[in-house]
Design an enzyme around this catalytic site. Structure first.
Site, short mmCIF file in Angstrom:
data_model
loop_
_atom_site.label_atom_id
_atom_site.label_comp_id
_atom_site.label_asym_id
_atom_site.label_seq_id
_atom_site.Cartn_x
_atom_site.Cartn_y
_atom_site.Cartn_z
N ASP A 1 3.27 -4.02 7.83
CA ASP A 1 1.99 -3.32 7.74
C ASP A 1 0.90 -4.39 7.92
OD1 ASP A 1 -0.35 -2.18 6.96
OD2 ASP A 1 0.36 -1.49 5.00
N LYS B 1 -10.48 -0.44 10.54
CA LYS B 1 -10.65 -1.65 9.74
C LYS B 1 -11.01 -2.85 10.61
CE LYS B 1 -7.36 -0.13 6.18
NZ LYS B 1 -8.16 0.26 5.02
N HIS C 1 0.88 -1.18 0.00
CA HIS C 1 0.00 0.00 0.00
C HIS C 1 0.92 1.23 0.00
CE1 HIS C 1 -2.79 2.94 1.75
NE2 HIS C 1 -3.78 2.13 1.44
N CYS D 1 -4.60 2.26 -3.77
CA CYS D 1 -3.36 2.85 -3.21
C CYS D 1 -2.17 1.92 -3.44
CB CYS D 1 -3.50 3.16 -1.72
SG CYS D 1 -4.80 4.33 -1.36
N GLN E 1 -4.37 -4.96 6.98
CA GLN E 1 -5.37 -5.92 6.47
C GLN E 1 -5.26 -7.27 7.17
OE1 GLN E 1 -7.80 -5.13 4.59
NE2 GLN E 1 -7.13 -3.16 3.75
C1 LIG Z 1 -2.47 -2.67 3.56
C2 LIG Z 1 -2.82 -1.29 4.02
N1 LIG Z 1 -1.90 -0.55 4.61
C3 LIG Z 1 -2.15 0.68 5.08
C4 LIG Z 1 -3.40 1.24 4.94
C5 LIG Z 1 -3.63 2.61 5.46
O1 LIG Z 1 -4.56 2.57 6.48
P1 LIG Z 1 -5.12 3.96 7.08
O2 LIG Z 1 -5.74 4.67 5.91
O3 LIG Z 1 -6.10 3.53 8.10
O4 LIG Z 1 -3.96 4.68 7.63
C6 LIG Z 1 -4.40 0.51 4.30
C7 LIG Z 1 -5.74 1.11 4.08
O5 LIG Z 1 -6.43 0.76 3.16
C8 LIG Z 1 -4.12 -0.79 3.84
O6 LIG Z 1 -5.05 -1.52 3.24
#
Ligand SMILES: Cc1ncc(COP(=O)(O)O)c(C=O)c1O
Length: 428
Positions: free
Chosen positions: A216, A242, A138, A381, A219
């Site tokens: 990260d 999430k 992401h 993203c 998910q």
């Molecule tokens: C894999 C992953 N990392 C990071 C994020 C960023 O999360 P946030 O927008 O809650 O900071 C997302 C959000 O879609 C994501 O799916």
């Protein structure tokens, strides 16, 4: 309900110990109709819906226990602090961290990852160093590392993925020859493809190189049991929204010995021990990284969400979503002209990414919306991944503990309708 959906629901109920139909009653959003239809919410990867338990807990906190934390000596202030710190303990237990000192509340997963990139990266990276992130990150775990590498003179190198979106681990040897690997960044589950990445293997490789491993888990944490002590990483990030909690709060877990050595990310109130005109010293962990008023009610709401999810059972949630993903892959394959992305069901979490040949993903999502089916269309993203797959965007349907197979049937029926409506090339 289609016969196949009935069969899959029976299998899920027997194996996964989770009754999604019953759980849906906990989520007020499902009482509404959209375009005259019940809501088939297949976009939980973007953000999860909220159970009444979380909404009530937040309201009760504001009504009975709210003021700022770590400041007042009066009873109400002590109560607010206890509830806030209680939420920190729930997060610690969720990911099996060794201590609450290692749990930093941030605004989001994005802020948590930026915190590591800035606070660790600026002091530990330089020319000759390699910053390695996967091609399916992401942007939140890609751009901060790319930019910190530029600032420090380090080199940024992606780990490539194959055509199915799985990491090409045989590329690691060649990457290691290009410099001194200092940081490896990977998601545990890809938000674009559902790929479950071999983070433990990557962490072991990172450590052989003398690098840190940054995970990260945006998910992953909402959908499966996470044990940071077993994963072997140094940092791990996720967001509350999430995992059925409120927006505005996220978590950075980091090994205490690294957090101790790092400079603060933000300066201000509460993160200090002593301030003089000449010098400032820092507060203990985790407060050194929590400048200003933290997201208090949001953290309490996240604690309630963790109670809710662990009450259902993280293993049951994971099994339920896994069965839904397998069912979705099978049913989607029936749709003429569909292109499916990502790994097979056994190496994938609860989401599916696809395109309809010759039809723009936004048009697909628009027509599905008229049927009450909410999915995501876009690059998720993950533009470097989209470039690797040779597409600008995909459609993505993602599942959670409240998803029922019937919603996947509605998705498939909707896609047949999309094909009938636009399949003759009659799209914008
Ligand atoms: C894999 C992953 N990392 C990071 C994020 C960023 O999360 P946030 O927008 O809650 O900071 C997302 C959000 O879609 C994501 O799916």
């Amino acid at each position: 309900m289609a016969k196949a959906a009935e069969a899959v629901e029976a299998t899920i109920a027997a194996e996964a110990r989770l009754d999604a139909r019953k759980l849906r009653a906990d989520f007020p959003i499902f009482q509404q109709r959209f375009h005259g239809q019940p809501l088939a919410y297949l976009d939980s990867a973007v953000s999860a819906q909220k159970p009444r338990h979380v909404l009530d807990a937040q309201r009760e906190f504001y009504e009975t226990s709210y003021t700022n934390v770590h400041r007042g000596v009066y009873l109400l202030a002590e109560r607010a602090t206890e509830r806030f710190e209680g939420a920190r303990e729930k997060v610690r237990a969720l990911i099996n961290a060794a201590s609450t000192r290692e749990i930093v509340f941030t605004r989001s997963a994005t802020e948590a990852l930026n915190l590591v990139a800035y606070a660790w990266g600026l002091d530990n990276l330089g020319p000759g160093d390699l910053v390695v992130a996967t091609e399916l990150e992401h942007h939140s775990n890609f751009v901060p590392w790319q930019q910190i590498a530029k600032r420090t003179g380090a080199t940024f190198r992606p780990i490539p993925v194959d055509g199915r979106g799985e990491l090409q681990l045989d590329a690691l040897e060649a990457i290691a020859k290009q410099g001194s690997v200092k940081v490896v960044a990977s998601n545990l589950v890809s938000n674009a493809l559902g790929t479950i990445n071999p983070v433990e293997t990557l962490a072991a490789w990172a450590h052989e190189q003398g690098a840190i491993m940054v995970v990260d888990a945006a998910q992953a944490a909402p959908h499966r049991r996470i044990d940071v002590q077993r994963l072997g990483c140094e940092f791990l990030a996720f967001s509350s929204h999430k995992l059925c909690g409120p927006t505005g709060v996220g978590v950075l877990w980091g090994r205490a010995e690294l957090l101790e050595r790092m400079s603060p990310f933000n300066f201000g109130g509460e993160m200090i021990r002593k301030v003089t005109v000449e010098e400032t010293s820092w507060n203990d962990l985790p407060y050194k990284f929590e400048a200003g008023t933290p997201p208090i009610g949001e953290a309490v709401g996240m604690g309630a969400a963790i109670d809710y999810l662990t009450g259902v059972g993280m293993a049951a949630i994971e099994e339920h979503e896994h069965a839904l993903a397998a069912y979705a892959l099978e049913r989607l394959a029936e749709v003429p002209g569909i292109v499916l992305y990502g790994p097979p069901a056994d190496r994938r979490a609860g989401l599916v990414s696809f395109n309809m040949q010759g039809i723009h993903p936004h048009d697909v999502a628009q027509i599905l919306d008229w049927e009450g089916v909410a999915i995501r269309a876009g690059h998720h993203c993950c533009q470097p991944l989209m470039a690797r797959l040779g597409v600008a965007a995909t459609n993505r349907a993602s599942f959670y503990l409240y998803t029922i197979p019937e919603e996947i049937d509605r998705l498939v029926e909707g896609l047949h309708k999309v094909r009938r409506t636009l399949g003759n090339g009659n799209f914008r």
